[in-house]
Design an enzyme around this catalytic site. Structure first.
Site, PDB file in Angstrom:
ATOM      1  N   GLU A  96       0.816  -1.231   0.000  1.00 39.13           N
ATOM      2  CA  GLU A  96       0.000   0.000   0.000  1.00 39.13           C
ATOM      3  C   GLU A  96       0.843   1.273   0.000  1.00 39.13           C
ATOM      4  O   GLU A  96       0.538   2.212   0.724  1.00 39.13           O
ATOM      5  CB  GLU A  96      -0.918   0.007   1.236  1.00 39.13           C
ATOM      6  CG  GLU A  96      -1.864  -1.168   1.272  1.00 39.13           C
ATOM      7  CD  GLU A  96      -2.640  -1.261   2.577  1.00 39.13           C
ATOM      8  OE1 GLU A  96      -3.823  -1.608   2.521  1.00 39.13           O
ATOM      9  OE2 GLU A  96      -2.073  -1.003   3.654  1.00 39.13           O
TER      10      GLU A  96
HETATM   11  C1  TNX Z   1      -4.327  -4.024   4.711  1.00 40.77           C
HETATM   12  S1  TNX Z   1      -2.725  -6.351   4.232  1.00 40.77           S
HETATM   13  C2  TNX Z   1      -3.037  -3.773   5.156  1.00 40.77           C
HETATM   14  C3  TNX Z   1      -2.822  -3.351   6.540  1.00 40.77           C
HETATM   15  C4  TNX Z   1      -4.105  -3.221   7.296  1.00 40.77           C
HETATM   16  C5  TNX Z   1      -5.016  -4.373   6.941  1.00 40.77           C
HETATM   17  C6  TNX Z   1      -6.273  -4.417   7.743  1.00 40.77           C
HETATM   18  C7  TNX Z   1      -1.655  -5.334   4.061  1.00 40.77           C
HETATM   19  C8  TNX Z   1      -0.431  -5.809   3.479  1.00 40.77           C
HETATM   20  N1  TNX Z   1      -1.912  -4.073   4.426  1.00 40.77           N
HETATM   21  O1  TNX Z   1      -2.103  -2.133   6.563  1.00 40.77           O
HETATM   22  O2  TNX Z   1      -3.823  -3.223   8.650  1.00 40.77           O
HETATM   23  O3  TNX Z   1      -5.334  -4.264   5.576  1.00 40.77           O
HETATM   24  O4  TNX Z   1      -6.991  -5.586   7.508  1.00 40.77           O
END
Ligand code: TNX
Length: 518
Positions: free
Chosen positions: A332
């Site tokens: 992300e």
């Molecule tokens: C996505 S999964 C994220 C996290 C969040 C999570 C909550 C991922 C690699 N990144 O930053 O905490 O969703 O479910």
């Protein structure tokens, strides 16, 4: 750890193994509620009696195997109320004993496999490697659960037969996010101790994110002094000193569990950026962040200081981490341009490689050029999974719709998120890593991990509620061949673990889809 629970445990011993001998079915090892389900179990109808005369014998001259024997004795002594002693085997152990040995084992059992033979005279646990003995000890613990063992006070009857067992995948893991909310050393140890029971062998700690930096870095002390001082909701946060981190690593290693540290980058870095303004492209420190949005922060990929920073962090953490992996996050990174992200990930892989570690990153890292031994952890994107396998990378399977144990079970369970799915206990169990993503086959996969993100999870009780019982299913997916996995059979074995949850004082989700006995 939950010391007060010892009392509960002793009282609960009577619940695990019934004190009175109701008329029962004949002892049948094939009906034992073992999770993960072993590869092969055959029953003889004989029985072994565990009683005050039972002793554990281990190979002479091995401190390591002695410790495994002591671990079993400690656990059995709590659940049975006996005082089983551990001895080094000098000659052929006496009748009525439990023998734990590396000798004579089939070398094909591999690193973690074991074989267990239960006769009237003896329980014999053998393995090719010490880790296999430790996994086998968990099976011995489980066959003393209610409905497998039966007995009168002081005497427990264990069904006879043979178990030959080894894992399907070498990497079976849970992740805990200690950044969004901080969890102290004792809570972390308790979670590790729970994982042991289900033969999970890896524990991934998400040590940094926008909301908090959780591990002391001696060359960058403000990361924890400032960056560790809060958490989601504005609480006081916290961090592990290097000594505390090493203590966790040792506690895990004593249980044959590998710690995988994660420092998320280049996004999810607000806590670091707030601690050292030089890491920002504009040189200004943002405020600490206590919300739950993602994707707004980025290390400045164009500044040399960023790579000096990463080098120091990777060097210090790697020196404290005996396991082979270093997780670089990489997810992300919406605030990083893709043309900056790609060379950044390429360069970070080199840094990690220089400190002798193998890189793991969330699936987005497949946009870059993966080093030959880099592992992509697939959570969301099939396209990234395809890019990773096309580059020959191995895959760690954590599909958010199935394996994210921070997701709510359903609309009315009180904690968790639901952006990926509501994940009931059967949903979490009913999937096969080797067919879940088209084009990602068994030979591409190193294993499975259940991540526990902690935006809504604030205390050990919450962790337990989200873990149990789903983590048992993830453990079985990682260990047991798909041909032996079936929800309609598994759910009855799972139901029989309720006595253990209660004995341990575990706050579990009593799913209506599981035929609980109580
Ligand atoms: C996505 S999964 C994220 C996290 C969040 C999570 C909550 C991922 C690699 N990144 O930053 O905490 O969703 O479910």
């Amino acid at each position: 750890m939950k010391n007060f629970r010892i009392t509960v445990l002793i009282i609960a011993a009577a619940m695990i193994i019934p004190a009175s001998c109701k008329p029962k079915e004949p002892a049948d090892l094939t009906k034992a509620a073992i999770i993960p389900r072993p590869v092969s179990v055959s029953a003889t109808g004989e029985t072994f009696k565990l009683n005050a005369k039972t002793a554990i014998f281990v190979d002479a001259g091995s401190e390591e195997i002695l410790k495994t024997g002591q671990y079993l004795a400690e656990k059995l002594n709590v659940t049975t109320g006996l005082a089983i002693a551990v001895n080094e085997a000098k000659a052929e152990p006496a009748k009525g004993s439990i023998l734990i040995t590396l000798s004579g084992a089939d070398q094909n059992l591999g690193e973690e496999g074991y074989s267990l033979t239960i006769t009237k005279q003896m329980v014999k646990l053998s393995a090719a490697k010490p880790a296999g003995l430790f996994r086998g000890v968990q099976t011995i613990r489980q066959i003393t659960l209610k409905d497998t063992a039966s007995g009168k006070p002081g005497q427990f009857i264990i069904p006879g037969g043979t178990i030959t067992d080894y894992p399907e995948y070498s990497y079976r893991s849970m992740m805990l996010d200690v950044s969004r909310h901080f969890f102290g050393v004792e809570d972390v140890k308790q979670v590790i101790e729970y994982l042991v029971f289900y033969k999970i062998n890896t524990f991934h700690l998400h040590l940094s994110d926008d909301q908090g930096w959780r591990i002391e870095i001696k060359s960058w002390p403000n990361l924890t002094a400032h960056g560790g001082s809060t958490q989601v909701g504005g609480g006081k946060g916290g961090f592990y000193t290097q000594e505390q981190y090493s203590d966790i690593v040792k506690f895990a290693a004593d249980r044959y569990i590998t710690i995988v540290p994660e420092i998320d980058m280049p996004g999810h870095t607000n806590a670091a950026l707030s601690s050292y303004p030089g890491l920002n492209c504009n040189g200004k420190a943002p405020d600490l962040y206590t919300g739950t949005e993602v994707g707004f922060s980025s290390l400045c990929t164009k500044k040399e200081i960023t790579y000096k920073f990463i080098d120091d962090v990777v060097r210090e953490i790697s020196a404290l981490t005996p396991g082979p992996f270093f997780h670089i996050g990489g997810d992300e990174s919406h605030a990083t341009k893709v043309e900056d992200y790609i060379p950044f990930i390429n360069r970070v892989q080199d840094i990690v490689g220089r400190y002798g570690k193998q890189v793991i990153g969330w699936d987005e890292i497949a946009l870059s050029t993966l080093k030959p031994n880099t592992v992509a952890q697939c959570w969301a994107s099939e396209e990234n999974a395809a890019k990773a396998t096309a580059q020959g990378a191995k895959i760690l399977m954590s599909p958010a719709k199935k394996a994210y144990i921070d997701m709510q079970y359903n609309e009315s369970t009180p904690i968790g998120l639901h952006w990926a799915a509501y994940i009931e206990v059967d949903d979490c169990y009913n999937w096969d890593p080797a067919t879940y993503i088209p084009g990602v086959a068994k030979e591409n996969i190193i294993g499975v991990e259940a991540p526990m993100w902690a935006e809504t999870i604030t205390r050990l009780d919450d962790i337990e509620f989200m873990m149990f019982p789903r983590i048992a299913g993830i453990a079985e997916i990682g260990w047991t061949p798909v041909s032996l996995r079936n929800w309609d059979e598994y759910k009855f074995r799972l139901a029989k673990h309720e006595g253990w949850f209660d004995a341990m004082g575990i706050n579990f989700y009593k799913s209506p889809r599981v035929p609980w006995e109580k």
